[in-house]
Design a protein around this motif. Sequence first.
Motif: not given
Lengths: 145, 429
Positions: A13-15, A43, A50, A52, A71, A73, A75, A104-105, A120
């Motif tokens: 997951s990339v900001f 999203a 983000v 994904r 940034n 993370a 998931t 969630e998605y 997710r």
Amino acid sequence: MTETRNYIIKQISVFSENRPGRLAAIAHALEEEKINILAFSIAEANGFGVVRALVDHPKKAYDKLTSIGFNVAFTDVIAVKMRDEPGGLYEIAKILGDAKINIEYSYAYSGKEGAVLILRVDNAPAAITGILTGGGTLIETSVFH
Amino acid sequence: MYWNKTIETLSPADLADLQLKRLKTTLAQVMKVGFYQKKFRDEGVRLEDVKTLADVSKLPFTRKQDLRNGYPFGFFAVPLNQVVRIHTTSGTTGKPTVVGYTRADLDTWSELIARNMTMVGLTKDDVFQNMVNYGMFTGGLGFHYGAEKIGMTVIPSATGNTKRQIEMIQDFGVTAIHCTPSYAMHLAEVAEEMDASLDTLKTGLFGAEPWSDSMRAELERKLGVTAYDSYGLSELFGPGVAFECPERDGLHIWHDCYLVEIIDPVSGDVLGDGERGELVVTPLMKEAMPLVRYRTGDVTMTIEDGCLCGRAKKIARITGRSDDMLVIRGINVFPSQIEHVLLKIPEVGNQFMVYVDRVNHLDEMTIDVEIDKGHFSGELHDLARIQKKVMKQLRDALELRTTVNIVEPGSLPRFEGKAKRVVDRRGSM
Ligand SMILES: [Zn+2]
């Protein structure tokens, strides 16, 4: 537990701010490392988003993107095989509904494993057990390196 | 502890009497300065118009630029042979500002430093290392003479050679230090590298640059001191103008020597207690270089509540420079207030940019702030939650609705020296 762990997949997951060229920058960086993007979705809300992505080498992708300032993370997601014909999504949705799994998605892709739905969920181990018991097929973690 | 208990704890009525008496003396003194003779004449101000302390608001301000224009001795009210010392403040642009002192000025100044140091519990039994520049900067000699007045053992170590500074602290059993907070941090780090114990230290006096409460906590932990904030500026003698007492909840400013006003930096109107604005000071005890309503450019407010120690009204710690103030929908906003809010939210970084626009005749403020690397969970709703949290805390602090953009870490500009964090686009189309 050992069994469910085999089905948990690391999505990256990339900001990313909503500005031109960010997705291209991510894609280009992964291409440089010869990382294959199997699926992605974006999203967004209120000026940020983000990205994904499901890639064949999550750790390598994480390191590369982090090194150029993104940034990132990990998931945990799961990937369910879907029959690529009418009713395929319904089958999966019914299994998840019966197993009371909260999504969630989700997003989908079609690859050499056929059509795949990436989910997710709030409780991955429970979802894995539910899907397997309900007769669904999950993609194993080992497909990704 | 008090150095001069009578004067430090004067009743409000006695203090006002003393201030008015000294104000009149000061105004007589400023009329020896060409700048003020002309200024008062041009503005039609007569000394007879000042009958009460409040009447000071009828007098014109003095700005830093005025002092620069007077370079070198234009603001001296005494002949040079009565000036026993000169300091200068470095100008980032152009000529420095010159300040001069008579012998009585030096006595007054060192008395104020003695009050400050006694206030935080220092006595002649203390060993004091003064780790600031001793040259033209007022911090060195200012503290030096104040500490000597108390009878402390003074080590004029000045700046530089941090290892030697640490050895002296150890060898001389130093109990109190004075330096900038950033040098104190450096000292602590070098001591850590040397594995040197600084366990004789108990008091740290820090000033000359802004420092946060989190920095205070870190310095206290690393150096084993109780840290006190010191405020001053050369135009008002130097350090020692205001100082924290052991309550460390605002700084006591010495009202018998400084007549304090807080003004709206744009309108010039005098503000009340609890209203943040620019500190304006009319020194009441300066001989060589008396000033009227000197605009310090520093942002603070007077604190209404009294202090347990019994001294007079405090000012809040300085939160920025008035040049940076923005007026958004009629509300004064200082970028330092935004910084202060962000410092308390771990999910975002401390860098920010402020954009001001006028949309449909309304001012809109947008603040870009970076997500903290360690706080990105990968989930969109967590980002939205952080964004909401920042907006809420800014609204509480500024009493103003703002738009907050969460941006990528490292994407905002970093500034060396003076930061330009505000882009005001209201003038342009
Ligand atoms: Zn106090």
